[in-house]
Design a protein around this motif. Structure first.
Motif, PDB file in Angstrom:
ATOM      1  N   HIS A  44       0.807  -1.103   0.085  1.00  0.00           N
ATOM      2  CA  HIS A  44       0.087   0.029  -0.034  1.00  0.00           C
ATOM      3  C   HIS A  44       0.836   1.223   0.069  1.00  0.00           C
ATOM      4  CE1 HIS A  44      -3.819  -2.093   0.375  1.00  0.00           C
ATOM      5  NE2 HIS A  44      -3.748  -2.301   1.368  1.00  0.00           N
ATOM      6  N   LYS A  45       1.913   1.266   0.938  1.00  0.00           N
ATOM      7  CA  LYS A  45       2.762   2.357   1.014  1.00  0.00           C
ATOM      8  C   LYS A  45       3.439   2.649  -0.339  1.00  0.00           C
ATOM      9  CE  LYS A  45       3.755   2.601   5.900  1.00  0.00           C
ATOM     10  NZ  LYS A  45       4.643   1.599   6.878  1.00  0.00           N
ATOM     11  N   ALA A  46       4.113   1.603  -0.854  1.00  0.00           N
ATOM     12  CA  ALA A  46       4.517   1.736  -2.250  1.00  0.00           C
ATOM     13  C   ALA A  46       3.569   2.555  -3.320  1.00  0.00           C
ATOM     14  CB  ALA A  46       5.194   0.538  -2.992  1.00  0.00           C
ATOM     15  N   ALA A  47       2.351   2.008  -3.412  1.00  0.00           N
ATOM     16  CA  ALA A  47       1.207   2.549  -4.334  1.00  0.00           C
ATOM     17  C   ALA A  47       1.109   3.813  -4.118  1.00  0.00           C
ATOM     18  CB  ALA A  47       0.336   1.768  -4.117  1.00  0.00           C
ATOM     19  N   ARG A  48       1.130   3.984  -2.791  1.00  0.00           N
ATOM     20  CA  ARG A  48       0.795   5.537  -2.509  1.00  0.00           C
ATOM     21  C   ARG A  48       2.062   6.471  -2.941  1.00  0.00           C
ATOM     22  NH1 ARG A  48      -0.019   5.918   3.608  1.00  0.00           N
ATOM     23  NH2 ARG A  48       2.184   6.123   3.752  1.00  0.00           N
ATOM     24  N   ALA A  49       3.051   6.053  -2.757  1.00  0.00           N
ATOM     25  CA  ALA A  49       4.460   6.720  -2.978  1.00  0.00           C
ATOM     26  C   ALA A  49       4.596   7.094  -4.535  1.00  0.00           C
ATOM     27  CB  ALA A  49       5.581   6.074  -2.484  1.00  0.00           C
ATOM     28  N   ILE A  50       4.234   5.643  -5.227  1.00  0.00           N
ATOM     29  CA  ILE A  50       4.440   5.636  -6.764  1.00  0.00           C
ATOM     30  C   ILE A  50       3.329   6.608  -7.459  1.00  0.00           C
ATOM     31  CG2 ILE A  50       4.235   4.297  -8.671  1.00  0.00           C
ATOM     32  CD1 ILE A  50       5.231   1.873  -6.996  1.00  0.00           C
TER      33      ILE A  50
END
Lengths: 284, 1495
Positions: free
Chosen positions: B548-554
């Motif tokens: 989730h965090k990666a998706a948010r950051a990407i």
């Protein structure tokens, strides 16, 4: 381990032996050590307190002075003794009354019911329950001195005390709500006005029976004695049977915590609780 | 700023806003209305409280110059009067006020029930709620204590409490949706999670109770969802369909690794329409979920199912594809996420670790998991297998070996058994399956014979744990042994295989990837990394979190183009603090509803499960699941299940809302936060809280209310039975020093009387009994109300203080013991007991006073200075209502106006500078145009649309004549729809608008405003109520409801064709006041108005100012009356804007509000002059009646209280010498000729008795009374008098005291009710508390045409809510002319009258007209019918002999139009042809379709 000085008083050495034994029994189970007060004497709850104001303070003060020789708090199971002690403490501390014994108002006086039904002990009890009193319905009867006068006892809910109900519930039994928890049992008129006494005690017993409770739970040796020993008399007046056992909360604690002597205590009652407890599967 | 949104706050705000000030009204609860909104009826008129308060709420809510701030607290105040800065905290409401339409769809789906404060906790409401149906603002709010500990503890903030609550409601499909909100792999996390939620669960704390089985519940739901796919689909389809997020279109992202981290990122990005490609080197997707966890724990078909669900969102999944260089992908893709997991095993560096019989657990488990069931590897078959390691993976390897037919399986580890990283239950299960656990050993060597493993040499250790990540142990000498085995499996750790990364990405010592924990950014711009590859081995849920965090950051990175800052800036929403449940609350809840123990799901027996890879653990059964869910303590209150958001079509739900702190600049502050009722258990002996049928008066009020929990049926809480005998116990928490409340709460006698009367009206079988100490019916017309209750309504009054209530165990009836009139102890049984609880300041208001630096008295009421009843200890901060002391509604309202007056006077320079005025476009002239009607049919969410077929109604409306435009709206009242309506008006040249929706009561004003802004006259609007009067009442008859809606729309359209524009016109206002009466009331009002800058004419009948106040010298609270009087006179006489006219009388008067002309004769010569003025304040005062009994006037020793006071003040020797004084109360009051109570005499008697005692303590004072009515804060003085030895003896009106002369001696004889003896005293003085009568006001009443009560006091416009308004607009009332009152009450009312007057005086011009009655002079027969029926005395017969109605005075009630026998009067907007047209339209089955040119 907690240690207390212990003042049983006359009734726990006499008519209310099962109270004494059960207090000693359950405290031992809970790892609480009691040291019976050395050379204790009458607390003054007999005729003294209504006949001589000074004597009414002196008699408890003597015992308190003995208790003050140690750093331990003083544990008192009898409500009469407790009330006398607290009264003397109040007089000496608040009113600066002089007494003939070296009592300075330092010893903490603790009522056994307050202490044993309070949270820290209850938590300990919880851990040690081996036989929950499931299915047992009880009404708790507090009477007067265990809670009043609030100025002395410090009890907040003196109109509707619930601490004994709490321990009864902890033990797995059901504590029924009723309106006669703190009604007068008439003990002070037991000898002089038997008619009034029987009316008062009778009402408590009748109302207790109405709730469908299996037993009355008490924490004062005077209340317990009145409700237990006079039942037959009252039944005669009423023309019907009540037959409700009257037990000390410490006996129930012992029962639930599996104290080996419980059977011995339970034998000392006028209204035999054993058949009822047997029927519930709570004793063999 | 007005703090408090009860009736006081509303009145203060309205007066201020109407007088030209901008007002912030701050209310701590989510809606205004206060306690009054909770009341059923009000005394003494028995008006419905809600009916009379609700128009005020709407008025305040719609006022452009009142900013209503609900759910807001005042935190601090700084600055000076005129320039304060107030810090407020707007508490998070979680519902957007601008968007919420109040439809209630959200509450219908909320799974959390809470005690309903509005119904005094008798019933429940939802966690998302509107305080009451008519609430202003008409919007919901969410009650949230914080984030539930379970959610707070979860790495992905899974809404555990949410789905648990939904399971309890058996809403499994909804629960599944809630789970999926945060978790794409619920069936995995329902089985193999480390469930930190359960560790955090409040049920698990403190021992005794165990955590809710949150994980197993998740599994239960996912299993159910997989078995019921259609129902899940339905659940998703039922809610609002969100518009797809297309922000990712055109951008490509590569994800390396199809494990939980990689797939979560892929799923999140795919939801935003990014093009995502996922690479994985293995032949199956799922990562460790698929190749690490054995199938007997995690069935692979479920993993596959969840993977497919993600891939189906348009993801390009490339299996068997190994990426060799992550950075190389950046050319083709805009961003890369590396989530390769930790699949490489670790071996211990001991001799023999490379023998052929030595395996890695990861490789072993992967091989097993990837093989077909029929072709599982047989490498361990028949062998002795020893697994090295003590964690979950070791257990998995050991158990898999058992299932693959190993001969013997053991596991050995360094940790002692109690410190093994695997859970105890796992170790237990392993043992059950026959695995030998050899804990507490260090491994020395793998022994072999010719390259064949023979065993592992171990030494026992004393293991003490890990220190800085290194094991701390000592070997125990002499314990070396060899564990014989044929095969060794290492399960001592895993690490990522970093080979495919290339060398550009930084690592942590070559073991894991270096990435930022929040943005997941690596050192290479565009490359993100997460999961086990970054953190080392963790749990699935941690990997999902990383995903989730990666998706948010990407997303943040790619949306930040063109800058593409590195690392990207990610906004992390502020989290709510964890919700904590107190131990008491926990115990209570466990006791009440959740005593059950935690139950574990069933497991297959060890002997059976050893044989295969089928799942070991079963799901909870449905019943188990429900029981488990019920154990939740609901720590967060709101469960954050998000169901409200799924159904809110207005998109108003915002769970991310947070408190906001603001500073507001204000000139003055008025505090009106009100009171709370005393808790019922303040006197535990009365059994409240123990006995269900003992209720408080507020609870009873709700029981009586038609909108209450029982819809107005009087019934018991215990069993719903209708009680017959109901007892009211007075003074609970009042007049009781034992609970710190030695004051009187002022209102309880009357509200108990009212409740008793109303209860009997609801149910004639009820026999109410009121146990009281004194009946304090001291207000205007209260005594007659009490008398009627006693004599006509069958209310029994027993004077006795009840000391105990008992309950009959079986019937739940209540037994009251009391002493009756004869002194006998009586035991009486009642079926219900109502405790008349007193009023006290609420705790939060006391705290607020402390924060603001406002002094409170010992009870916590705001302290006010003696003769300044609205002024607090802090300059510029004013107070009104029950916050200042207990009081009833009219006094509260009067005081509120008074506080407004005091607050505005110093700010008069700023008047009108900050207020908002609406500017409108010019009105379109529609005269002579054919009607062009636009019809807007509302769905009201599903309130209408769920019952009525709205499209059908819409299409039907289109067929009707003159209808040129039809629309259907989700919410016609929403802001965007208003714009749509205006566009439609312009586009289709509409000249009439019809809205078919809810009630004109709440929404007509809004729509009129809308059409006016589009240039239409606001009256060219009509409403059809198809909700309250159709869909709500015919919920089950959908077809018929639709037909009825069509009928209603047809009628509205018929009317709309005939409605005409009405014109209101502006008239100039004469900004001057006329005050009649120069007593303290008139002077105070005059000064206040003059201080605001308006001219005042003050008329005084005598030749000096001051009136009755000259007769008073001191007050109960020992204030100096003379100083007040002289100071006031001085200010009045020297005020440049006040013209005092002495010896004045009113001769004639005409005109209407804003423009009166009054003829006055004044001065020594009685000179006549005309005065123009905009308002009138009547303050003609009152006076002490001269008694006609008890030898008054016959014997000089018989005085009135005023006589006595005068003598005391004058230092009279006869008073100083008086040894015995008898006071007699109720002389000339409360009798047949003068039925009402004179209110002030009891306090006066106590005041004078105390004064006598002060002068000469040995004076014996005896007060003969009927009821001592020292209400409010005067009560402690009554107690003081008793303490000082004043004797109070009660007498009955049938047995009045007797005063006679015996020789020279005065004798007073009376019967003492307590001792039942006749007593005689020979006093030196007899003092009569004589009645208060109005001054002769015939002339004023006649000329100004004012109504009076039977006893001659002026009658206000409304007893409750318009206490200082007279029935004629523009005329106000203050002081004794209204009724007897104390000085402070008079002062308060005088300021109030000034405030009300300034709502007119402050305007230069006023709108008049609109909906008013219009007379057709030709038809009028001058029969005077209209003159007689008009409640406002508006019609007059003019010089032409016809009735004339002044549009400025007309209230538009229509009484005259209805009554006029010649039908000469028409009420505009409700003309006869219109009503006929409506009726005809109803009768017409259907109308023939019309040809509409525009369609």
């Amino acid at each position: 381990m907690m240690e207390f000085s212990y003042f049983p008083g006359c009734s726990l050495h006499g008519t209310s032996k099962e109270f004494d034994e059960s207090v000693r029994g359950v405290t031992a189970q809970l790892g609480i050590k009691l040291h019976e007060l050395d050379d204790w004497t009458c607390c003054g709850a007999t005729s003294a307190h209504s006949l001589d104001e000074q004597l009414a303070i002196e008699m408890p003060a003597r015992n308190l002075a003995i208790a003050e020789r140690s750093d331990r708090d003083l544990l008192v199971p009898c409500a009469n003794c407790y009330s006398r002690f607290k009264g003397a403490e109040y007089e000496v501390k608040e009113h600066g009354r002089k007494v003939s014994f070296p009592y300075e108002g330092k010893v903490t006086i603790r009522f056994a019911m307050d202490y044993l039904c309070d949270k820290p002990v209850v938590e300990e009890v919880k851990k040690r329950i081996v036989k929950p009193l499931t299915g047992l319905k009880a009404v708790c009867y507090y009477g007067c001195l265990p809670v009043r006068p609030p100025r002395l006892t410090g009890i907040k809910n003196y109109e509707n005390p619930t601490h004994m109900d709490g321990i009864v519930k902890t033990l797995g039994a059901e504590a029924l709500q009723w309106s006669y928890k703190t009604d007068c049992c008439g003990a002070s008129l037991m000898f002089t006005r038997l008619d009034i006494f029987k009316k008062l005690t009778g009402r408590i017993l009748v109302e207790a029976a109405k709730t469908g409770a299996d037993c009355v739970v008490a924490g004062c040796s005077m209340c317990q004695m009145n409700l237990d020993t006079r039942q037959e008399d009252i039944e005669k007046d009423l023309g019907r049977k009540i037959g409700i056992p009257v037990l000390y909360y410490t006996e129930l604690m012992g029962l639930a915590m599996g104290h080996p002597d419980t059977g011995k205590w339970l034998k000392r009652h006028f209204i035999d609780p054993v058949p009822m407890l047997k029927a519930k599967g709570l004793v063999q | 700023m007005v703090v408090g949104g009860g009736i006081a706050g509303i009145q203060s705000s309205l007066d201020l806003a109407e007088s030209g000030y901008y007002v912030y009204m701050v209310e701590t609860s989510p809606a205004i209305g206060g306690t009054m909104a909770q009341l059923d009826k009000t005394f003494p008129t028995n008006d419905c409280a809600m009916c009379i308060v609700s128009p005020k709420l709407v008025e305040a809510g719609c006022n452009l110059n009142i900013k209503v701030l609900t759910a807001t607290d005042v935190e601090a105040i700084s600055g000076e009067p005129g320039n304060f800065s107030v810090r407020i905290r707007k508490r998070a409401r979680f519902v957007d006020l601008q968007k919420c339409t109040g439809c209630g769809d959200c509450a219908a789906v909320c799974p959390i029930s809470r005690p309903n404060e509005f119904n005094a906790l008798i019933d429940t409401r939802k966690a998302i709620y509107k305080r009451y149906p008519q609430a202003i603002p008409n919007a919901f709010a969410i009650e949230k204590r914080g984030e539930a500990p379970c959610r707070n503890a979860c790495p992905i903030e899974q809404r555990a409490m949410g789905y648990v609550a939904l399971i309890r409601e058996r809403r499994y499909a909804d629960a599944y949706r809630t789970i999926k909100e945060d978790n794409p792999f619920p069936s995995v996390c329902g089985r193999v999670c480390n469930h930190k939620c359960e560790e955090a669960c409040s049920r698990g704390e403190n021992g005794g109770h165990e955590a809710v089985n949150i994980m197993h519940l998740k599994r239960f739901v996912t299993d159910w969802a997989f078995a019921h796919p259609e129902e899940v689909e339905k659940a998703y389809a039922a809610g609002v369909q969100v518009k797809p997020d297309t922000s990712g279109l055109g951008r490509k992202v590569a994800v390396i690794g199809a494990g939980p981290a990689g797939l979560t990122t892929a799923a999140d990005l795919a939801n935003r329409n990014y093009a995502v490609t996922v690479f994985d080197s293995l032949p199956a997707a799922g990562g460790m979920m698929r190749v690490g966890i054995p199938e007997y724990r995690m069935p692979y078909d479920l993993v596959q199912r969840e993977v497919e669900e993600i891939v189906s969102r348009g993801i390009d999944l490339r299996l068997n594809t190994r990426v060799d260089d992550a950075a190389a992908l950046l050319g083709e893709y805009d961003a890369v996420f590396v989530a390769v997991g930790a699949h490489a095993g670790v071996k211990l560096p001991i001799p023999g670790n490379d023998l052929p019989g030595v395996h890695m657990a990861t490789d072993f488990l992967r091989e097993v998991s990837l093989s077909e069931p029929s072709r599982r590897p047989d490498v361990v078959k028949g062998k002795r297998v020893l697994v090295l390691g003590g964690g979950n993976v070791a257990i998995d390897a050991a158990m898999s070996s058992v299932r693959l037919g190993a001969d013997w399986v053991g596991m050995s580890c360094l940790e002692s058994e109690d410190r093994m990283p695997a859970h105890d239950w796992e170790v237990r299960d392993a043992r059950d399956e026959g695995i030998e656990v050899l804990a507490g050993r260090t491994f020395k060597e793998i022994t072999d014979e010719a390259g064949r493993v023979t065993g592992v040499r171990t030494v026992d250790v004393d293991f003490r744990g890990f220190v800085d990540g290194r094991p701390d142990f000592d070997e125990i000498p002499g314990t070396e042994t060899v564990i014989p085995c044929d095969l060794v499996i290492f399960a001592v750790g895993q690490k990522p295989d970093l080979a495919p990364l290339g060398d550009k990405i930084e690592t942590v010592r070559g073991r894991t990837i270096q990435a930022d924990p929040v943005t997941m950014a690596t050192n290479v711009p565009g490359i993100f990394a997460g999961g086990d590859a970054v953190t080392g081995t963790t749990f699935v849920v941690d990997a999902i979190d990383a995903g989730h965090k990666a998706a948010r950051a990407i997303h943040a990175f790619l949306q930040a183009e063109p800058t593409k800052a590195w690392p990207p800036v990610v906004e992390v929403p502020e989290r709510l603090p964890e919700a904590k449940v107190s131990d008491e609350e926990k115990e209570e809840r466990v006791e009440e509803q959740a005593r059950a123990k935690r139950e574990e799901p069933a497991k297959r027996p060890a002997a059976e499960r050893r044989r295969d890879f089928l799942e070991v653990e079963a799901a909870l059964t449905e019943e188990q699941a429900i029981e488990a869910a019920k154990r939740c303590l609901e720590c967060g209150i709101c469960s954050e299940c998000n169901q409200c958001a799924y159904v809110c079509r207005a998109g108003a739900i915002n769970h991310d809302d947070r408190d906001q702190v603001e500073e507001l600049k204000v000139g003055a502050v008025v505090l009106t936060p009100g009171f709370k009722t005393v808790d019922g258990d303040i006197r535990p002996e009365l059994g409240y809280g123990q006995y269900p049928n003992v209720v408080t008066s507020l609870e009873f009020e709700r029981i009586l209310s038609a909108s209450g929990p029982y819809a107005g049926t009087v019934q018991r809480i215990s069993d719903g039975k209708h009680p017959k005998k109901v007892a009211f116990i007075q003074c609970v928490g009042s007049r009781d020093s034992s609970c710190g409340h030695d004051y009187c709460s002022s209102v309880c006698c009357m509200y108990a009387t009212k409740e008793a009367v109303i209860a009997r009206e609801h149910d004639g079988n009820i026999e109410p009994t009121i146990f009281y100490m004194d009946i304090r019916a001291f207000g205007k017309n209260f005594e007659t109300y009490y008398e009627r209750a006693r004599t006509e309504s069958g209310v029994r009054y027993v004077k006795c203080s009840v000391s105990r209530v008992r309950e009959d165990f079986s019937t739940k009836n209540l037994i009251i013991t009391y002493i009756d009139e004869a002194g006998k102890v009586v035991e009486e049984e009642f079926e219900m007991v109502v405790l008349s609880v007193g009023l006290e300041p609420a705790g939060h208001t006391v705290a607020m006073a402390r924060r603001l630096g406002v002094e409170v008295d010992k009870y916590g009421f705001a302290k006010t200075a003696g003769f300044e009843p609205h002024r607090t200890s802090k300059d510029g901060v004013y107070v009104s209502g029950a916050y200042q002391g207990p009081k009833d509604i009219p006094e509260t309202v009067a005081q509120a106006s008074g506080a407004a007056a005091d607050a505005m006077a110093p700010l008069s320079a700023a008047r009108g500078t900050m207020t908002v005025k609406k500017e409108y476009p010019p009105e379109t002239d529609v005269a002579g145009q054919e009607p062009r009607i636009g019809v807007f049919v509302c769905n009201c969410g599903i309130n209408i649309g769920g019952v009525v077929n709205v499209p059908k109604v819409r299409d039907y409306a289109r067929t009707l004549k003159n209808v040129v435009h039809v629309e259907e709206n989700l919410y016609t009242c929403s802001q965007d729809t208003q714009a749509k309506i205006q566009d439609a008006i312009r586009e289709h040249k509409l000249n009439r608008v019809v809205v078919a929706s809810c009630s004109p009561r709440t929404h007509e004003a809004l729509f009129r405003e809308t059409v006016r802004q589009a240039g239409l006259n606001k009256y060219l609007f009509e409403m059809a109520n198809i909700r309250d009067q159709c869909s709500w009442v015919h919920m089950k008859q959908k077809t018929e409801a639709t037909e009825k809606a069509e009928d209603l729309v047809r009628m509205a359209i018929a009317n709309a064709r005939m409605i005409e524009p009405l014109n209101e016109h502006l008239v100039a206002v004469t900004q001057k006041a006329l005050v009649v009466g120069g007593g303290i009331a008139g002077m105070t009002a005059a000064l206040n108005i003059a201080d605001q800058g308006y001219e005042v004419f003050l008329l005084e009948k005598e030749d000096r100012l001051g009136g009755n106040l000259w007769n008073l010298h001191y007050t109960l609270d020992r204030q100096d009356v003379r100083a007040l009087l002289e100071g006031t006179i001085d200010r009045v006489e020297n005020h440049p804007l006040i013209h005092v006219l002495f010896k004045a009388s009113i001769i004639d008067s005409g005109g209407s509000k804003g423009n009166f002309t009054t003829g006055v004769k004044a001065g020594p010569d009685g000179e006549y002059r005309k005065i123009d003025h905009g308002v009138v304040i009547v303050a003609t005062g009152a006076e002490e009646a001269k008694p006609a009994e008890y030898l008054y006037g016959e014997d000089p020793r018989v005085l009135t209280q005023l006589d006595l006071e005068g003598k005391i003040a004058g230092g009279s020797p006869e008073v100083a010498a008086a040894g015995k004084v008898v006071m007699i109360q109720c002389v000339g009051s409360r009798n047949e000729e003068w039925p009402n109570c004179s209110r002030t005499c009891c306090a006066t008697a106590v005041k004078n008795a105390l004064k006598l005692k002060e002068l000469r303590p040995e004076t014996e004072v005896t007060v003969l009374y009927r009821d001592v009515r020292t209400y409010g804060l005067a009560e402690p003085y009554y107690a003081e008098a008793r303490e000082k030895g004043v004797l109070f003896v009660r007498y009955e009106p049938e047995e009045k005291p007797e005063v006679r002369r015996e020789g020279d001696a005065l004798k007073v004889a009376f019967t003492d009710k307590v001792i039942r003896e006749r007593i005689e005293i020979a006093p030196d003085l007899v003092v009569l508390s004589s009645a208060t009568h109005p001054r002769n006001n015939d002339e004023v009443a006649g000329v100004l045409k004012l109504q009076r009560t039977l006893d001659g006091f002026f009658l206000e416009a409304h007893m409750k809510l318009r206490p200082v308004d007279l029935a004629t607009d523009g005329m106000y009332l203050a002081g004794g002319a209204h009724g007897p009152k104390l000085i402070t009450e008079t002062l308060s009312q005088a300021s109030a009258a000034a405030a009300r007057a300034s709502t007119i005086l402050s305007k230069e011009k006023m709108m008049v007209g609109g909906i008013v009655a219009v007379v057709d002079g030709d038809r009028c027969a001058a029969c005077l019918t209209c003159v007689r029926v008009c409640p406002y005395e508006v019609p007059v017969i003019n010089i032409e002999g016809a009735a004339e109605i002044d549009p400025a005075k007309c209230h538009g009630c229509g009484s005259c139009a209805a009554e006029c026998p010649a039908m000469a009067i028409e009420l505009a907007h409700f003309r006869e042809p219109q009503l006929w047209a409506k009726a005809d339209a109803l009768a017409a089955e259907a109308e023939p379709a019309a040809t509409n040119a525009a369609m």
